[in-house]
Scaffold this motif. Structure first.
Motif, PDB file in Angstrom:
ATOM      1  N   ASP A  87      36.542  24.132  31.670  1.00  0.00           N
ATOM      2  CA  ASP A  87      36.447  25.248  32.603  1.00  0.00           C
ATOM      3  C   ASP A  87      35.391  25.025  33.701  1.00  0.00           C
ATOM      4  OD1 ASP A  87      36.876  27.718  29.962  1.00  0.00           O
ATOM      5  OD2 ASP A  87      38.256  26.296  30.873  1.00  0.00           O
ATOM      6  N   THR A 127      35.632  24.125  39.817  1.00  0.00           N
ATOM      7  CA  THR A 127      35.852  25.321  40.634  1.00  0.00           C
ATOM      8  C   THR A 127      36.572  24.933  41.924  1.00  0.00           C
ATOM      9  OG1 THR A 127      33.767  25.117  41.860  1.00  0.00           O
ATOM     10  CG2 THR A 127      33.694  26.324  39.767  1.00  0.00           C
ATOM     11  N   ASN A 128      37.069  25.955  42.641  1.00  0.00           N
ATOM     12  CA  ASN A 128      37.651  25.705  43.957  1.00  0.00           C
ATOM     13  C   ASN A 128      36.505  25.679  44.986  1.00  0.00           C
ATOM     14  OD1 ASN A 128      36.978  28.377  44.583  1.00  0.00           O
ATOM     15  ND2 ASN A 128      38.958  28.827  45.465  1.00  0.00           N
ATOM     16  N   TYR A 155      38.385  27.223  37.666  1.00  0.00           N
ATOM     17  CA  TYR A 155      39.760  27.016  37.207  1.00  0.00           C
ATOM     18  C   TYR A 155      39.931  27.636  35.829  1.00  0.00           C
ATOM     19  CZ  TYR A 155      41.057  23.675  40.868  1.00  0.00           C
ATOM     20  OH  TYR A 155      41.370  23.086  42.064  1.00  0.00           O
ATOM     21  N   ALA A 156      41.112  28.157  35.575  1.00  0.00           N
ATOM     22  CA  ALA A 156      41.436  28.686  34.246  1.00  0.00           C
ATOM     23  C   ALA A 156      41.756  27.520  33.320  1.00  0.00           C
ATOM     24  CB  ALA A 156      42.634  29.630  34.324  1.00  0.00           C
ATOM     25  N   TYR A 159      39.790  37.592  37.054  1.00  0.00           N
ATOM     26  CA  TYR A 159      40.583  37.036  38.158  1.00  0.00           C
ATOM     27  C   TYR A 159      41.286  38.151  38.938  1.00  0.00           C
ATOM     28  CZ  TYR A 159      40.054  32.136  36.676  1.00  0.00           C
ATOM     29  OH  TYR A 159      39.561  30.893  36.380  1.00  0.00           O
ATOM     30  N   GLU A 187      47.527  31.675  40.788  1.00  0.00           N
ATOM     31  CA  GLU A 187      47.848  30.519  39.960  1.00  0.00           C
ATOM     32  C   GLU A 187      47.049  30.535  38.653  1.00  0.00           C
ATOM     33  OE1 GLU A 187      47.148  25.719  40.203  1.00  0.00           O
ATOM     34  OE2 GLU A 187      47.755  26.751  42.042  1.00  0.00           O
ATOM     35  N   GLN A 188      45.755  30.919  38.744  1.00  0.00           N
ATOM     36  CA  GLN A 188      44.920  30.964  37.538  1.00  0.00           C
ATOM     37  C   GLN A 188      45.368  32.078  36.593  1.00  0.00           C
ATOM     38  OE1 GLN A 188      43.142  28.165  37.534  1.00  0.00           O
ATOM     39  NE2 GLN A 188      44.012  28.134  39.596  1.00  0.00           N
ATOM     40  N   THR A 191      48.375  30.800  34.834  1.00  0.00           N
ATOM     41  CA  THR A 191      47.972  29.795  33.836  1.00  0.00           C
ATOM     42  C   THR A 191      47.460  30.464  32.575  1.00  0.00           C
ATOM     43  OG1 THR A 191      47.402  28.176  35.551  1.00  0.00           O
ATOM     44  CG2 THR A 191      46.392  27.870  33.398  1.00  0.00           C
ATOM     45  N   LEU A 192      46.653  31.521  32.737  1.00  0.00           N
ATOM     46  CA  LEU A 192      46.103  32.218  31.569  1.00  0.00           C
ATOM     47  C   LEU A 192      47.179  33.004  30.826  1.00  0.00           C
ATOM     48  CD1 LEU A 192      42.673  33.377  32.979  1.00  0.00           C
ATOM     49  CD2 LEU A 192      43.021  31.957  30.960  1.00  0.00           C
TER      50      LEU A 192
END
Length: 200
Positions: free
Chosen positions: A9, A12-13, A19-20, A50, A157-158, A161-162
């Motif tokens: 984890d 990061t962006n 990021y997830a 998020y 997107e995250q 993903t979660l």
């Protein structure tokens, strides 16, 4: 959640949004059914964070979309004033006093304009400085809007993903319950066989 999962984890962006975790193997995140509830709760908390960031970014994006046309319109007007030569005839125009009230005015060529800076503050600028300032503000607002749009795509997107990760952990738990139930059934069956008396 395991240390391996936490290390995943760290990335990061560009704006520091993490990021997830991507769940490829559920066993990397949970080693037993006892850890499932804690992992699912952790995923739900991350989804909520998020979603909170998504709502704030949407508000910021909406504000910039309203602000950019105003800056561009003001910049166009300043550039128009700049293009007028000294000694030109005054131009007649109307200006807004409030939402429903306008007044007429004559504007002579000028080398000075007044700009609203927010918080009821207005300052006088030479036309050249005003143009530079507005170009800088427009460029900054457009850049911020691009970042907001990029962050919104990233956040969605995250969240997805979660949601997938949550489903995988849930399905893993269901599979483990079935496996344990099947194993208990086999043990019960073996026990029943041992208790059957031999025929005489």
């Amino acid at each position: 959640m395991s240390a391996k999962a936490q290390n995943k984890d760290a990335a990061t962006n560009p704006r520091g949004i993490p990021y997830a975790p991507f769940v490829d193997k559920v066993e990397d995140y949970v080693s037993s059914r006892a850890e499932v509830d804690g992992t699912m709760k952790s995923f739900q908390e991350m989804i909520s964070k998020y979603q909170f960031m998504e709502a704030n970014t949407q508000r910021r994006s909406a504000g910039l979309k309203e602000k950019i046309p105003d800056i561009r319109k003001t910049l166009d007007m300043v550039q128009f004033f700049k293009s007028r030569k000294p000694g030109s005839d005054p131009i007649e125009t109307t200006f807004e006093l409030n939402d429903t009230l306008y007044a007429k005015a004559e504007i002579a060529p000028t080398e000075e304009v007044y700009l609203w800076l927010g918080a009821n503050v207005m300052l006088s600028y030479p036309v050249d400085e005003a143009e530079t300032l507005l170009e800088s503000k427009l460029s900054g607002a457009q850049s911020n809007l691009e970042n907001c749009e990029e962050d919104l795509d990233f956040l969605r997107e995250q969240i997805t993903t979660l949601e997938v990760a949550t489903a995988r952990v849930y399905n893993w738990e269901v599979m483990m319950k079935r496996k344990e139930k099947a194993e208990r059934g086999e043990e019960d069956s073996e026990g029943d066989k041992k208790r059957i008396l031999p025929n005489r």
